[in-house]
Design a protein around this motif. Structure first.
Motif, PDB file in Angstrom:
ATOM      1  N   ILE A 130      -0.170  10.759  -8.305  1.00 62.07           N
ATOM      2  CA  ILE A 130      -0.460   9.339  -8.531  1.00 62.07           C
ATOM      3  C   ILE A 130      -1.117   8.649  -7.340  1.00 62.07           C
ATOM      4  N   LEU A 131      -1.231   9.323  -6.196  1.00 62.62           N
ATOM      5  CA  LEU A 131      -1.797   8.682  -5.015  1.00 62.62           C
ATOM      6  C   LEU A 131      -3.316   8.595  -5.109  1.00 62.62           C
ATOM      7  N   ALA A 132      -3.860   7.489  -4.613  1.00 63.02           N
ATOM      8  CA  ALA A 132      -5.314   7.336  -4.564  1.00 63.02           C
ATOM      9  C   ALA A 132      -5.889   8.234  -3.475  1.00 63.02           C
ATOM     10  N   ASP A 133      -7.029   8.844  -3.737  1.00 59.04           N
ATOM     11  CA  ASP A 133      -7.748   9.615  -2.724  1.00 59.04           C
ATOM     12  C   ASP A 133      -8.617   8.635  -1.926  1.00 59.04           C
ATOM     13  N   LEU A 134      -8.207   8.426  -0.667  1.00 61.35           N
ATOM     14  CA  LEU A 134      -8.885   7.451   0.185  1.00 61.35           C
ATOM     15  C   LEU A 134      -9.773   8.125   1.233  1.00 61.35           C
ATOM     16  N   THR A 135     -10.087   9.386   1.038  1.00 58.44           N
ATOM     17  CA  THR A 135     -10.798  10.144   2.071  1.00 58.44           C
ATOM     18  C   THR A 135     -12.137   9.509   2.424  1.00 58.44           C
ATOM     19  N   GLU A 136     -12.930   9.155   1.435  1.00 54.87           N
ATOM     20  CA  GLU A 136     -14.246   8.576   1.719  1.00 54.87           C
ATOM     21  C   GLU A 136     -14.119   7.229   2.410  1.00 54.87           C
ATOM     22  N   PHE A 157      -3.310  15.473   3.598  1.00 55.44           N
ATOM     23  CA  PHE A 157      -3.067  16.666   2.798  1.00 55.44           C
ATOM     24  C   PHE A 157      -4.342  17.511   2.847  1.00 55.44           C
ATOM     25  N   GLY A 158      -4.303  18.555   3.683  1.00 58.07           N
ATOM     26  CA  GLY A 158      -5.510  19.334   3.886  1.00 58.07           C
ATOM     27  C   GLY A 158      -6.563  18.471   4.541  1.00 58.07           C
ATOM     28  N   ASP A 159      -7.725  18.356   3.889  1.00 53.58           N
ATOM     29  CA  ASP A 159      -8.795  17.519   4.423  1.00 53.58           C
ATOM     30  C   ASP A 159      -8.876  16.179   3.703  1.00 53.58           C
ATOM     31  N   GLN A 160      -7.802  15.814   2.991  1.00 54.27           N
ATOM     32  CA  GLN A 160      -7.793  14.556   2.254  1.00 54.27           C
ATOM     33  C   GLN A 160      -6.815  13.556   2.863  1.00 54.27           C
ATOM     34  N   ILE A 161      -7.152  12.287   2.729  1.00 52.65           N
ATOM     35  CA  ILE A 161      -6.229  11.191   3.025  1.00 52.65           C
ATOM     36  C   ILE A 161      -5.810  10.610   1.684  1.00 52.65           C
ATOM     37  N   LEU A 162      -4.525  10.704   1.385  1.00 50.88           N
ATOM     38  CA  LEU A 162      -4.043  10.285   0.076  1.00 50.88           C
ATOM     39  C   LEU A 162      -3.100   9.098   0.196  1.00 50.88           C
ATOM     40  N   GLY A 163      -3.428   8.044  -0.527  1.00 51.33           N
ATOM     41  CA  GLY A 163      -2.476   6.992  -0.820  1.00 51.33           C
ATOM     42  C   GLY A 163      -2.376   5.844   0.134  1.00 51.33           C
ATOM     43  N   GLY A 164      -2.279   6.092   1.438  1.00 46.59           N
ATOM     44  CA  GLY A 164      -1.748   5.001   2.230  1.00 46.59           C
ATOM     45  C   GLY A 164      -2.376   4.697   3.557  1.00 46.59           C
ATOM     46  N   MET A 165      -1.762   3.690   4.167  1.00 46.26           N
ATOM     47  CA  MET A 165      -2.125   3.199   5.482  1.00 46.26           C
ATOM     48  C   MET A 165      -0.845   2.997   6.284  1.00 46.26           C
TER      49      MET A 165
END
Length: 445
Positions: A130-136, A157-165
């Protein structure tokens, strides 16, 4: 409720006076925005704009009676003034209810845009998808490099930033009564476990317990994980493909080091008599009160202890700070809280604007965050700020695992040793097995 909840809520709900804290901490090095701080209703004031507004549904654990309510609402008002097309509809949901509320909302397809979150809940949300992918967005954000590296761990998570700040940083330090140490002839604060024992024995000669810890409560796992880290262990390590494992029983040398942590606790209480036996049943309130009143000479504790100075001005006057005594590697516990948004948010662009505002230098320099900032380019001066921020480089956070069952297993394992119902090696072995069983139960093994 875990200790992040405890200390955050102590700060927000009255244990610490924010205005008093800031008088002691001093002005922020990074110039803060000037915010009004007047009482408001739980629902923030509408954005003043002639254009159509977007309403962000925001769940936070702050009530209108909280000590930090004015500062936090003023911060949201500043965001709305800078973004007149966005209105933040803040709804109070207690930390105890937040994870369950999010889970139910996800099942019903009506998640809010943004919620407060803790690092141990983020892996649960990630497994739910359910977390937003905020990588970009993260890559394009020009203020990301100002965040302490450790604060980003839970959302990576790996090369992704998921969900938060990340938006809140709490740090533990070794706090001690300098006058008691001087009276006992202890000239410097202990640097190692052996030093802590030596200082405790000197204090014991004066009839003063040299150290205290939590035997119960949500803070206990956060205290003991530091001593495992200091002995080059973790409660679980990555095992590939998003799984984790406790490896103590796989490696005899690791089991020996885990046993040493349990033995350390046993020796402090039983072999050396440095920690009062009643500490086996202490929660965080009992530990903090005994430290504030000077009935124990030292403890590992947080900056929220400033809130005890009003009631204990004389006994708190000699409190001093140092790094937590270590075995092999210096380490301390970092509490990090997050603002999280979801993949199904109806307003993803506006939610990201809110997140990057909260994590940015301007917001982190205001009274709402200046003494607990997640940014290295924001600093505050004062007795209850600088000694803690100096320990950030040795700070660590929990691995990316759900902690519900595991936290209780940690408490039970140490209880067995403190109550002399199991040996240190038996406790280390049992805890390793229980952690792996819990990881399997929650799909992380």
């Amino acid at each position: 409720m875990d200790e992040t909840r405890t200390s955050v809520m102590n700060t927000l709900h009255g244990t610490t006076s924010r205005r008093r804290f800031l008088r002691q901490a001093g002005a922020a090095v990074a110039a803060p925005a000037v915010l009004a701080a007047t009482p408001r209703q739980a629902r923030t004031a509408p954005a003043r704009s002639a254009q159509e507004t977007v309403e962000l549904e925001y769940w936070w654990p702050i009530s209108a009676t909280g000590a930090d309510y004015d500062n936090m609402v003023a911060l949201i008002d500043t965001f709305q003034e800078q973004n007149p097309n966005i209105r933040v509809n803040a709804q109070t949901v207690s930390f105890e209810q937040l994870e369950n509320r999010v889970t139910v909302a996800a099942q019903g397809g009506n998640l809010p845009d943004v919620v407060w979150s803790l690092p141990e809940t983020i892996p649960t949300y990630q497994r739910m998808g359910i977390l937003a992918d905020l990588t970009e967005q993260w890559d394009a954000w020009d203020e990301k490099d100002g965040l302490y590296e450790q604060t980003v761990t839970a959302i990576t998570f790996g090369d992704q930033i998921l969900g938060g700040m990340p938006h809140y940083l709490g740090i533990r330090a070794y706090q001690y009564h300098a006058d008691q140490f001087a009276e006992a002839g202890v000239e410097t604060p202990p640097e190692t476990w052996d030093d802590l024992v030596a200082a405790g024995l000197q204090l014991k000669e004066l009839g003063i317990p040299g150290f205290g810890f939590c035997g119960q409560s949500v803070r206990q796992p956060q205290e003991v994980i530091v001593f495992f880290w200091q002995n080059d262990l973790d409660i679980a390590v990555p095992a590939g493909e998003g799984t984790f494992r406790n490896t103590w029983t796989d490696n005899p040398e690791e089991l020996t080091r885990a046993t040493e942590v349990f033995q350390f606790y046993y020796d402090l209480m039983h072999t050396h008599g440095i920690v009062p036996r009643e500490a086996a049943s202490w929660g965080y309130t009992e530990l903090d009160t005994n430290l504030a009143q000077g009935t124990i000479a030292s403890a590992v504790d947080g900056a929220w202890m400033v809130g005890y100075e009003d009631e204990n001005p004389e006994s708190m006057a000699d409190i001093a700070f140092a790094a937590i005594p270590y075995k092999r590697t210096p380490a301390t516990f970092l509490e990090v809280a997050y603002q999280v948004t979801f993949a199904d948010s109806p307003h993803p662009a506006e939610a990201w604007e809110f997140l990057k505002f909260i994590g940015g230098r301007e917001a982190q320099s205001t009274p709402a965050y200046v003494n607990r900032s997640v940014r290295s380019d924001v600093a505050a001066e004062g007795k209850w700020t600088e000694p803690f921020m100096a320990l950030v480089p040795q700070g660590r956070t929990w691995p990316q695992i759900a902690l519900g069952q595991i936290s209780q297993h940690m408490i039970d394992a140490f209880q067995g040793v403190l109550l002399e119902q199991s040996t240190p090696e038996e406790a280390a072995t049992m805890l390793s097995e229980q952690v792996n069983a819990a990881l399997a139960d929650q799909g992380q093994a």
